[in-house]
Design a protein around this motif. Structure first.
Motif, PDB file in Angstrom:
ATOM      1  N   THR A 153      -1.507  11.775  -9.480  1.00 32.13           N
ATOM      2  CA  THR A 153      -2.830  11.170  -9.362  1.00 32.13           C
ATOM      3  C   THR A 153      -3.641  11.874  -8.272  1.00 32.13           C
ATOM      4  O   THR A 153      -3.078  12.317  -7.263  1.00 32.13           O
ATOM      5  N   VAL A 182      -5.450   7.752  -5.342  1.00 34.22           N
ATOM      6  CA  VAL A 182      -4.274   7.218  -4.653  1.00 34.22           C
ATOM      7  C   VAL A 182      -4.701   6.362  -3.469  1.00 34.22           C
ATOM      8  O   VAL A 182      -4.200   5.247  -3.269  1.00 34.22           O
ATOM      9  N   ALA A 183      -5.643   6.883  -2.680  1.00 40.91           N
ATOM     10  CA  ALA A 183      -6.134   6.129  -1.527  1.00 40.91           C
ATOM     11  C   ALA A 183      -6.805   4.836  -1.970  1.00 40.91           C
ATOM     12  O   ALA A 183      -6.608   3.775  -1.362  1.00 40.91           O
ATOM     13  N   VAL A 230       2.572   1.697  -3.516  1.00 40.65           N
ATOM     14  CA  VAL A 230       1.619   2.170  -4.520  1.00 40.65           C
ATOM     15  C   VAL A 230       1.293   3.643  -4.302  1.00 40.65           C
ATOM     16  O   VAL A 230       1.274   4.443  -5.252  1.00 40.65           O
ATOM     17  N   ALA A 231       1.044   4.016  -3.060  1.00 41.41           N
ATOM     18  CA  ALA A 231       0.733   5.416  -2.763  1.00 41.41           C
ATOM     19  C   ALA A 231       1.909   6.330  -3.103  1.00 41.41           C
ATOM     20  O   ALA A 231       1.718   7.419  -3.657  1.00 41.41           O
ATOM     21  N   SER A 232       3.118   5.893  -2.792  1.00 42.72           N
ATOM     22  CA  SER A 232       4.307   6.706  -3.087  1.00 42.72           C
ATOM     23  C   SER A 232       4.508   6.869  -4.587  1.00 42.72           C
ATOM     24  O   SER A 232       4.941   7.926  -5.058  1.00 42.72           O
ATOM     25  N   PRO A 290      -5.814  12.545  -5.051  1.00 40.07           N
ATOM     26  CA  PRO A 290      -5.713  11.896  -3.727  1.00 40.07           C
ATOM     27  C   PRO A 290      -6.704  10.759  -3.520  1.00 40.07           C
ATOM     28  O   PRO A 290      -6.368   9.733  -2.930  1.00 40.07           O
ATOM     29  N   LEU A 328       2.168   6.855  -6.917  1.00 40.69           N
ATOM     30  CA  LEU A 328       1.074   7.552  -7.602  1.00 40.69           C
ATOM     31  C   LEU A 328       0.775   8.948  -7.072  1.00 40.69           C
ATOM     32  O   LEU A 328       0.039   9.703  -7.733  1.00 40.69           O
ATOM     33  N   HIS A 329       1.322   9.314  -5.929  1.00 39.89           N
ATOM     34  CA  HIS A 329       0.840  10.528  -5.260  1.00 39.89           C
ATOM     35  C   HIS A 329       1.142  11.817  -6.022  1.00 39.89           C
ATOM     36  O   HIS A 329       0.450  12.833  -5.833  1.00 39.89           O
ATOM     37  N   ALA A 336       0.825  -1.207   0.000  1.00 37.29           N
ATOM     38  CA  ALA A 336       0.000   0.000   0.000  1.00 37.29           C
ATOM     39  C   ALA A 336       0.862   1.261   0.000  1.00 37.29           C
ATOM     40  O   ALA A 336       0.585   2.216  -0.743  1.00 37.29           O
ATOM     41  N   VAL A 337       1.925   1.266   0.796  1.00 37.18           N
ATOM     42  CA  VAL A 337       2.813   2.431   0.858  1.00 37.18           C
ATOM     43  C   VAL A 337       3.535   2.642  -0.473  1.00 37.18           C
ATOM     44  O   VAL A 337       3.662   3.774  -0.962  1.00 37.18           O
ATOM     45  N   ALA A 358      -4.156   2.342  -3.033  1.00 38.49           N
ATOM     46  CA  ALA A 358      -3.436   1.821  -1.874  1.00 38.49           C
ATOM     47  C   ALA A 358      -4.265   0.759  -1.157  1.00 38.49           C
ATOM     48  O   ALA A 358      -3.745  -0.291  -0.760  1.00 38.49           O
TER      49      ALA A 358
END
Length: 232
Positions: A80, A85-86, A72-74, A82, A76-77, A69-70, A89
């Motif tokens: 993309t 992104v959530a 993927v979020a890193s 928010p 795409l942030h 999850a971290v 994740a």
């Protein structure tokens, strides 16, 4: 078989000693040494991923899900929204925590091929390749990372075999011989695939010569000796 606490301590103690020696000898930085220690402890838990509801299974897949999850979020942030992104994740977390864990439970049989020497070699070889290619570690540090994971894995297998011997009753339990094995006659295809995977990964991995040279060098031995002398 040995319980969770025995497996963790059994892997943690030699991993801590080996990581300390590697740092003292200048083979790894303190940061990489800490990672190697963690990999050794992880290796001590890893064989029990073939047990559906074991503590190591919950810890390992929970940790992998958080890491996914971290990552993927890193990734795409920046470009993309928010909300997306959530969502991505959460999807990555569920895919690992539920999907991959469920697939592993369906694929694996407890004390099957996961509890074997070629699987121990396979996971170590994977770490070597990932450490070299994704994290750009040098050959010595990459190989040490893989060896720590495989070492912890082997400690787990050895403890399982040790606890399969009833010393008081002077007999072998039915589980004896199901951990430290070279493969499975009942799973010949899987065994062949394990060995093929190890060979392919070792060929793809960085050369092992620098590790052998660094570990056996006089400079490394002198650095370890000097560190031990300061501790007296």
């Amino acid at each position: 078989m040995a319980n969770f606490r025995v497996h963790v301590l059994g892997a943690a103690i030699p991993s801590a000693l080996a990581a300390g020696l590697a740092i003292a000898g200048g083979l790894v930085t303190p940061q990489v040494g800490g990672v190697c220690f963690g990999l050794g402890v992880l290796g001590g838990m890893l064989p029990d991923i073939d047990a559906d509801n074991s503590v190591p299974t919950r810890i390992i897949f929970g940790a992998l899900a958080v890491v996914a999850a971290v990552v993927v979020a890193s990734a795409l942030h920046v470009d993309t929204a928010p909300g997306l992104v959530a969502l991505a994740a959460v999807a990555a977390f569920v895919a690992i925590r539920v999907g991959l864990r469920g697939f592993t439970a369906w694929l694996c049989v407890h004390r099957g091929l996961v509890h074997s020497l070629p699987f121990a070699a396979l996971v170590g070889a994977i770490v070597v390749c990932v450490a070299a290619q994704a994290f750009h570690l040098g050959p010595t540090q990459a190989w040490l990372a893989g060896l720590f994971l495989t070492g912890g894995f082997l400690v787990h297998l050895a403890l399982d075999e040790l606890f399969s011997v009833d010393l008081l009753g002077a007999r072998m339990k039915r589980s004896f011989g199901t951990a430290l094995k070279l493969g499975s006659r009942r799973q010949l295809l899987g065994t062949v695939m394990l060995y093929a995977g190890v060979i392919a990964l070792v060929r793809f991995a960085p050369p092992v010569d620098p590790l052998v040279r660094d570990v056996t060098s006089k400079r490394t031995r002198a650095a370890i000796a000097a560190t031990l002398a300061r501790l007296r």
